[in-house]
Design a protein around this motif. Structure first.
Motif, PDB file in Angstrom:
ATOM      1  N   ALA A 118       1.175  -1.236  -0.029  1.00 18.30           N
ATOM      2  CA  ALA A 118       0.063  -0.293  -0.173  1.00 18.30           C
ATOM      3  C   ALA A 118       0.826   1.832  -0.270  1.00 18.30           C
ATOM      4  N   LEU A 119       1.789   1.017   0.460  1.00 16.98           N
ATOM      5  CA  LEU A 119       2.354   2.326   0.885  1.00 16.98           C
ATOM      6  C   LEU A 119       3.495   2.535  -0.811  1.00 16.98           C
ATOM      7  N   LEU A 120       3.880   1.557  -1.001  1.00 16.58           N
ATOM      8  CA  LEU A 120       4.400   1.897  -2.220  1.00 16.58           C
ATOM      9  C   LEU A 120       3.699   2.522  -3.678  1.00 16.58           C
ATOM     10  N   ASP A 121       2.366   1.754  -3.589  1.00 18.08           N
ATOM     11  CA  ASP A 121       1.130   2.064  -4.242  1.00 18.08           C
ATOM     12  C   ASP A 121       1.044   3.984  -4.247  1.00 18.08           C
ATOM     13  N   GLN A 122       1.375   3.905  -3.129  1.00 17.13           N
ATOM     14  CA  GLN A 122       1.160   5.043  -2.584  1.00 17.13           C
ATOM     15  C   GLN A 122       2.332   6.491  -2.889  1.00 17.13           C
ATOM     16  N   ILE A 123       3.599   6.221  -2.944  1.00 15.69           N
ATOM     17  CA  ILE A 123       4.484   6.684  -3.409  1.00 15.69           C
ATOM     18  C   ILE A 123       4.850   6.506  -4.941  1.00 15.69           C
ATOM     19  N   GLU A 124       4.820   5.525  -5.761  1.00 17.47           N
ATOM     20  CA  GLU A 124       4.662   5.245  -7.202  1.00 17.47           C
ATOM     21  C   GLU A 124       3.233   6.498  -7.853  1.00 17.47           C
ATOM     22  N   SER A 125       2.428   6.451  -6.877  1.00 15.61           N
ATOM     23  CA  SER A 125       1.561   7.736  -7.339  1.00 15.61           C
ATOM     24  C   SER A 125       1.765   8.490  -7.069  1.00 15.61           C
ATOM     25  N   ILE A 126       2.516   9.527  -6.496  1.00 14.93           N
ATOM     26  CA  ILE A 126       2.943  10.522  -6.055  1.00 14.93           C
ATOM     27  C   ILE A 126       4.090  11.155  -6.552  1.00 14.93           C
ATOM     28  N   VAL A 127       5.134  10.458  -7.244  1.00 20.59           N
ATOM     29  CA  VAL A 127       6.462   9.797  -7.909  1.00 20.59           C
ATOM     30  C   VAL A 127       5.220  10.053  -9.081  1.00 20.59           C
ATOM     31  N   LYS A 128       4.310   9.885 -10.258  1.00 21.42           N
ATOM     32  CA  LYS A 128       4.138  10.043 -11.194  1.00 21.42           C
ATOM     33  C   LYS A 128       3.245  11.247 -11.293  1.00 21.42           C
ATOM     34  N   LEU A 129       2.652  11.775  -9.918  1.00 16.22           N
ATOM     35  CA  LEU A 129       1.945  13.473 -10.441  1.00 16.22           C
ATOM     36  C   LEU A 129       2.371  14.942  -9.983  1.00 16.22           C
ATOM     37  N   ILE A 130       3.666  14.488  -8.835  1.00 17.16           N
ATOM     38  CA  ILE A 130       4.551  15.074  -8.944  1.00 17.16           C
ATOM     39  C   ILE A 130       4.933  15.794  -9.917  1.00 17.16           C
ATOM     40  N   ARG A 131       5.292  16.024 -11.023  1.00 17.61           N
ATOM     41  CA  ARG A 131       6.223  16.946 -12.010  1.00 17.61           C
ATOM     42  C   ARG A 131       5.749  17.533 -12.141  1.00 17.61           C
ATOM     43  N   SER A 132       4.078  17.568 -12.395  1.00 13.95           N
ATOM     44  CA  SER A 132       3.187  18.734 -12.655  1.00 13.95           C
ATOM     45  C   SER A 132       3.042  19.905 -11.731  1.00 13.95           C
ATOM     46  N   LYS A 133       3.759  19.957 -10.427  1.00 14.35           N
ATOM     47  CA  LYS A 133       3.498  20.851  -9.708  1.00 14.35           C
ATOM     48  C   LYS A 133       5.421  21.552  -9.757  1.00 14.35           C
ATOM     49  N   GLY A 134       6.713  21.284 -10.999  1.00 13.33           N
ATOM     50  CA  GLY A 134       7.331  22.330 -11.073  1.00 13.33           C
ATOM     51  C   GLY A 134       8.505  20.927  -9.717  1.00 13.33           C
ATOM     52  N   ILE A 135       8.411  19.920  -9.558  1.00 12.95           N
ATOM     53  CA  ILE A 135       8.650  19.125  -8.644  1.00 12.95           C
ATOM     54  C   ILE A 135      10.034  18.127  -8.768  1.00 12.95           C
ATOM     55  N   GLY A 136      11.017  18.224  -9.463  1.00  8.45           N
ATOM     56  CA  GLY A 136      12.484  16.945  -9.164  1.00  8.45           C
ATOM     57  C   GLY A 136      12.396  15.791  -8.327  1.00  8.45           C
TER      58      GLY A 136
END
Length: 502
Positions: A302-320
């Protein structure tokens, strides 16, 4: 055209940029550095995430340092996870060395020594700006992921948060959360059951045990006030350089649960706080996560799924996001697929398993006519790496064995006096290092329970008094009856009767 000329043209064309960029070094062919064949990373693609990998001692940390310095010079703030304690030297200029001059002469870049604006942060009791977050800020979903709860247990956590919202009970630290859990199956059992349904004591017991496990790794220091504002990570100094925020984590290497808890909360907070950037020309913030396997090794599904989801989405916030680890296989495939920049230092083939891992790693890179990738991976020297980035159109750049430039700052730790100087000049220390323990769920419920206990005791006392009075009334004899039944009266009556009979 010779092989060298073809290679230089190949690198020049593949790494040509129209916008701003960072130069990380020069391409190498057959072990020779091609001067001025610069390997460049466009700033526009620095929010596409990346990986820095390689065996111990091959130069991963120095590469991280080079990227952080150059981003800061471009006015882009950076956040570094310093698990080994060797990144604080960024605050001081490099003392220089003949080997550094020789390296830069081969690359074709002048060397400039300088220090950078640094903020030292801490998750534990080490000196630095204290990083904290409240339980409420985590929310029920994220907290359940961290604790690795079942669906039923997640439902109980959601009910606890709902109860606290409905009754205006602030959930600030873990003792608040534990108190509400205990109240739900103890003194407040009827109240909870009436409003939200029955809550199982076995489930709350399991949740409490998992919270205690988290506390034992130091999470009680992390949860609380004053919450760290992620906007303080994107500060620029008076010279227009981005601050390099270094989180000292040398004392939590054996506490991966705390590390992953912090990282997930930080990424979630950044994602929920920062505005959408779209396809901007430069990142707003770049995070480097050293020893990244600490996040993934002990993470639940569950935690891995959460991390993977954030990694995919956070790029649009200008975060590397940049993961630093020994082997690319330390990073889950779904996360690895999201990484645009790959800087691979040497890998060592000591076992059959190592050789298999090298073959798998080689397959992650673009095919090139100039290298046998698997062979190059084992022959790279210290400070050399295979680089593959994205160009400004999002296409993979040519694979380049690269002589990496040296850091401009000190490649060593700060002394205690130098760390003290950094902390004394920090504006954030004054803002975050005051401990606050205002009235929250723990204090409110404790007071409520004590008040209920006093009222219950008072009611019991009143009942005892009432029963005692009733008992006395029931045993007190009517005065007339008392006279009529007294021995003196009876003897008098019997005496009169005897005289009448005579």
């Amino acid at each position: 055209m010779g092989n060298k000329e073809q290679f230089i043209e190949h690198i020049d064309q593949g790494y040509a940029t129209k916008g701003d960029f960072i130069t990380v070094g020069a391409g190498m062919l057959d072990g020779e550095t091609m001067t001025n064949a610069f390997v460049k990373i466009p700033l526009k693609t620095m929010n596409r995430h990346g990986l820095i990998a390689g065996a111990t001692g091959t130069g991963k940390t120095k590469t991280l340092q080079v990227l952080a310095e150059n981003l800061s010079d471009k006015g882009i703030p950076v956040l570094l996870m310093d698990l080994k304690g060797d990144l604080s030297g960024i605050a001081q200029p490099s003392p220089g060395h003949p080997k550094i001059d020789e390296r830069h002469a081969k690359i074709g870049l002048p060397f400039e020594a300088k220090g950078f604006p640094v903020e030292i942060l801490s998750l534990s009791e080490q000196n630095g700006v204290r990083l904290r977050a409240t339980v409420s800020e985590f929310g029920p979903v994220l907290l359940s992921r961290i604790l690795d709860l079942s669906v039923t247990q997640e439902g109980i956590v959601a009910v606890v948060f709902k109860y606290c919202d409905d009754n205006k009970l602030p959930l600030l630290d873990l003792k608040d959360f534990k108190k509400v859990l205990q109240y739900a199956t103890g003194e407040g059992k009827d109240e909870f059951q009436k409003a939200y349904g029955r809550i199982s004591t076995s489930s709350t017991g399991t949740i409490l045990r998992k919270i205690i496990e988290l506390e034992q790794q130091g999470a009680d220091l992390f949860f609380g006030e004053k919450s760290f504002d992620v906007d303080d990570l994107v500060r620029i100094d008076e010279n227009g350089r981005g601050y390099i925020n270094i989180i000292r984590l040398t004392d939590i290497q054996d506490r991966p649960k705390l590390f992953s808890t912090f990282m997930l909360s930080l990424l979630a907070e950044i994602y929920s706080t920062f505005p959408e950037q779209g396809d901007s020309e430069r990142p707003e913030l770049v995070l480097f996560i050293d020893e990244a396997h600490l996040i993934f090794d002990n993470a639940s599904k569950a935690l891995l799924d959460q991390i993977e989801s954030i990694v995919k989405l956070i790029r649009s916030k200008g975060i590397g996001l940049y993961f630093v680890t020994q082997n690319p296989t330390d990073v889950p495939d779904d996360v690895l697929a999201q990484l645009g920049l790959k800087i691979q230092h040497a890998l060592r083939a000591f076992t059959a398993k190592d050789r298999k891992a090298i073959k798998l790693t080689a397959q992650n890179y673009p095919i090139t006519e100039f290298y046998d990738t698997a062979e190059v991976l084992t022959s790279l020297g210290t400070g050399e790496a295979l680089v593959s980035a994205l160009d400004e159109k999002g296409r993979p750049t040519p694979l380049a064995a690269t002589m990496m430039r040296a850091p401009m700052s000190r490649m060593d730790i700060l002394t205690d006096n130098e760390i003290k100087e950094v902390l004394d000049n920090s504006k954030l220390i004054k803002k975050y290092n005051e401990e606050i323990d205002r009235e929250s769920a723990y204090e409110i419920l404790t007071e409520k329970i004590e008040r209920a206990e006093k009222e219950a005791e008072k009611e019991k006392e009143e009942k005892r008094t009432t029963r005692s009075s009733s008992s006395r009334r029931s045993t007190r004899m009517n005065p007339v009856v008392k006279v009529l039944t007294s021995a003196t009266f009876i003897r008098g009556v019997l005496g009169v009767l005897k005289k009448v009979i005579r």
